[in-house]
Design a protein around this motif. Structure first.
Motif, PDB file in Angstrom:
ATOM      1  N   ALA A   8      62.155 -34.196  58.642  1.00 12.60           N
ATOM      2  CA  ALA A   8      62.856 -32.884  59.587  1.00 12.60           C
ATOM      3  C   ALA A   8      61.822 -32.174  60.609  1.00 12.60           C
ATOM      4  N   ARG A   9      61.894 -32.426  61.648  1.00  8.88           N
ATOM      5  CA  ARG A   9      61.262 -32.031  63.038  1.00  8.88           C
ATOM      6  C   ARG A   9      61.803 -30.514  63.323  1.00  8.88           C
ATOM      7  N   VAL A  10      61.618 -29.553  62.560  1.00  6.62           N
ATOM      8  CA  VAL A  10      62.445 -28.246  62.753  1.00  6.62           C
ATOM      9  C   VAL A  10      62.240 -27.320  63.920  1.00  6.62           C
ATOM     10  N   ASN A  11      61.062 -27.437  64.398  1.00  6.96           N
ATOM     11  CA  ASN A  11      61.088 -26.581  65.721  1.00  6.96           C
ATOM     12  C   ASN A  11      60.287 -27.117  67.018  1.00  6.96           C
ATOM     13  N   GLU A  12      59.301 -27.884  66.839  1.00  4.69           N
ATOM     14  CA  GLU A  12      58.530 -28.158  68.127  1.00  4.69           C
ATOM     15  C   GLU A  12      58.180 -26.979  68.917  1.00  4.69           C
ATOM     16  N   LEU A  13      58.458 -27.061  70.140  1.00  4.43           N
ATOM     17  CA  LEU A  13      58.345 -26.025  71.107  1.00  4.43           C
ATOM     18  C   LEU A  13      59.647 -25.680  71.646  1.00  4.43           C
ATOM     19  N   VAL A  44      58.545 -32.704  56.090  1.00  6.13           N
ATOM     20  CA  VAL A  44      58.838 -31.474  57.301  1.00  6.13           C
ATOM     21  C   VAL A  44      57.708 -31.330  58.224  1.00  6.13           C
ATOM     22  N   HIS A  45      58.060 -31.283  59.466  1.00  3.11           N
ATOM     23  CA  HIS A  45      57.004 -31.360  60.745  1.00  3.11           C
ATOM     24  C   HIS A  45      57.402 -30.106  61.427  1.00  3.11           C
ATOM     25  N   TYR A  46      56.343 -29.040  61.445  1.00  3.00           N
ATOM     26  CA  TYR A  46      56.500 -27.767  62.112  1.00  3.00           C
ATOM     27  C   TYR A  46      55.323 -27.455  63.050  1.00  3.00           C
ATOM     28  N   HIS A  47      55.668 -26.549  64.302  1.00  4.43           N
ATOM     29  CA  HIS A  47      54.735 -25.739  64.978  1.00  4.43           C
ATOM     30  C   HIS A  47      54.788 -24.226  64.788  1.00  4.43           C
ATOM     31  N   GLY A  48      53.516 -23.656  64.564  1.00  4.15           N
ATOM     32  CA  GLY A  48      53.415 -22.453  64.614  1.00  4.15           C
ATOM     33  C   GLY A  48      54.240 -21.562  65.800  1.00  4.15           C
ATOM     34  N   PRO A  79      51.959 -30.531  59.573  1.00  4.13           N
ATOM     35  CA  PRO A  79      52.076 -29.547  60.531  1.00  4.13           C
ATOM     36  C   PRO A  79      51.398 -30.120  61.824  1.00  4.13           C
ATOM     37  N   THR A  80      51.665 -29.360  62.813  1.00  2.00           N
ATOM     38  CA  THR A  80      51.058 -29.838  64.214  1.00  2.00           C
ATOM     39  C   THR A  80      49.548 -29.562  64.256  1.00  2.00           C
ATOM     40  N   LEU A  81      48.922 -30.343  65.262  1.00  2.00           N
ATOM     41  CA  LEU A  81      47.552 -29.780  65.672  1.00  2.00           C
ATOM     42  C   LEU A  81      47.802 -29.011  66.758  1.00  2.00           C
TER      43      LEU A  81
HETATM   44 ZN    ZN Z   1      55.307 -31.478  66.774  1.00  2.79          ZN
END
Ligand code: ZN
Length: 299
Positions: A8-13, A44-48, A79-81
């Motif tokens: 699940a790539r929940v938000n990116e930008l 799960v993959h997310y960005h702050g 998590p993203t870098l």
């Molecule tokens: Zn990402």
């Protein structure tokens, strides 16, 4: 056929202009991670993000979010870098992960390596021009080797992103050098509509990616369509043995009438996969397919 790993790539930008269900703050991401896990996602993959949706790459965001996700389920954390929003040197780009690795409660399972560099300017389809003209996603060979060394040191799994064939070729060289270990988990990042740095999200675009998978090393591949509708390709991906990485971070998914939540997007993928004879891989099965190492927390 092998079970399908669903991320699940929940938000990116992504903004909330297209879909108001995009999570920004830790509590929102934690809630979506659990809901997606309950529907069959294993990663799960997310960005702050800030409350306004701006990128937030402070370690505190990632520590709070990872701990909350861990408390809710055993979904694997990626998590993203920080993408282009964290344009520091190699050590600076990895600093938040180093902080996450100080406790089992906050340690992730994956760290990403986008294995090449590319122009990632935003296109304005209404005006027919670029909104930005100087966004370069820089990932030098030296930076990537630093990431690979730290990922191995911490017992994480590298999430190898390929935006085009040159990225896949760099992954292949790293496998030959021993910088990366088998099986390589490769994410083919297709791009559409407002960004043109990846292959188009079409049959030909995907075929061009998979044609260059290293044949002399074990690989497992998943597919993203950043800013495009991945459901145009999910049938093909599932039939060809690929895995699926999808969510509101990439595209403002609807059911035609109504905005979908991240969990509803995952449920739609699971239903399609099951109809094709591919059950969603559990967390344990995902770890087995990817031969994930044992996470090592610094004493
Ligand atoms: Zn990402």
């Amino acid at each position: 056929m092998e079970k399908v790993i669903i991320e699940a790539r929940v938000n990116e930008l992504a903004t909330r202009a297209g879909n108001p269900h995009v999570p920004f703050l830790p509590a929102e991401i934690i809630r979506d991670a659990k809901a997606c896990y309950d529907e069959g996602a294993a990663i799960v993959h997310y960005h702050g993000r800030t409350a306004d949706g701006d990128p937030d790459h402070a370690s505190a965001f990632y520590l709070e979010t990872n701990a909350g996700i861990r408390a809710g389920s055993n979904i694997l954390i990626h998590p993203t870098l920080g993408y282009v929003a964290n344009d520091a040197d190699a050590t600076g780009r990895f600093a938040a992960v180093e902080d996450m690795m100080k406790s089992a409660d906050t340690a992730p399972d994956f760290a990403p390596m986008d294995c090449g560099s590319v122009n990632v300017d935003w296109w304005d389809p209404q005006k027919g021009t670029y909104k930005t003209t100087d966004l370069i996603y820089k990932n030098s060979t030296g930076t990537l080797m630093h990431f690979a060394e730290r990922i191995d040191h911490h017992g994480l799994k590298p999430y190898l992103v390929s935006w085009n064939v040159s990225f896949t070729r760099q992954i292949h060289q790293f496998l030959k050098m021993g910088v990366l270990k088998q099986p390589a988990y490769i994410c083919f990042c297709m791009t559409d509509e407002t960004i043109f740095a990846g292959h188009p999200g079409t049959v030909a675009g995907l075929d061009a990616h998979t044609a260059f998978l290293p044949k002399d090393f074990a690989t497992v591949w998943t597919v993203v369509n950043y800013k495009g509708d991945l459901f145009q390709l999910t049938d093909k991906i599932l039939r060809e043995g690929g895995h699926i990485s999808i969510g509101l971070g990439d595209y403002a998914y609807t059911d035609g009438a109504r905005n979908l939540t991240n969990a509803e997007v995952i449920a739609k993928v699971v239903a399609q996969a099951r109809a094709l004879g591919r059950e969603p891989a559990s967390v344990a099965e995902t770890k087995s397919i990817l031969e994930m190492p044992q996470v090592r927390i610094a004493a």
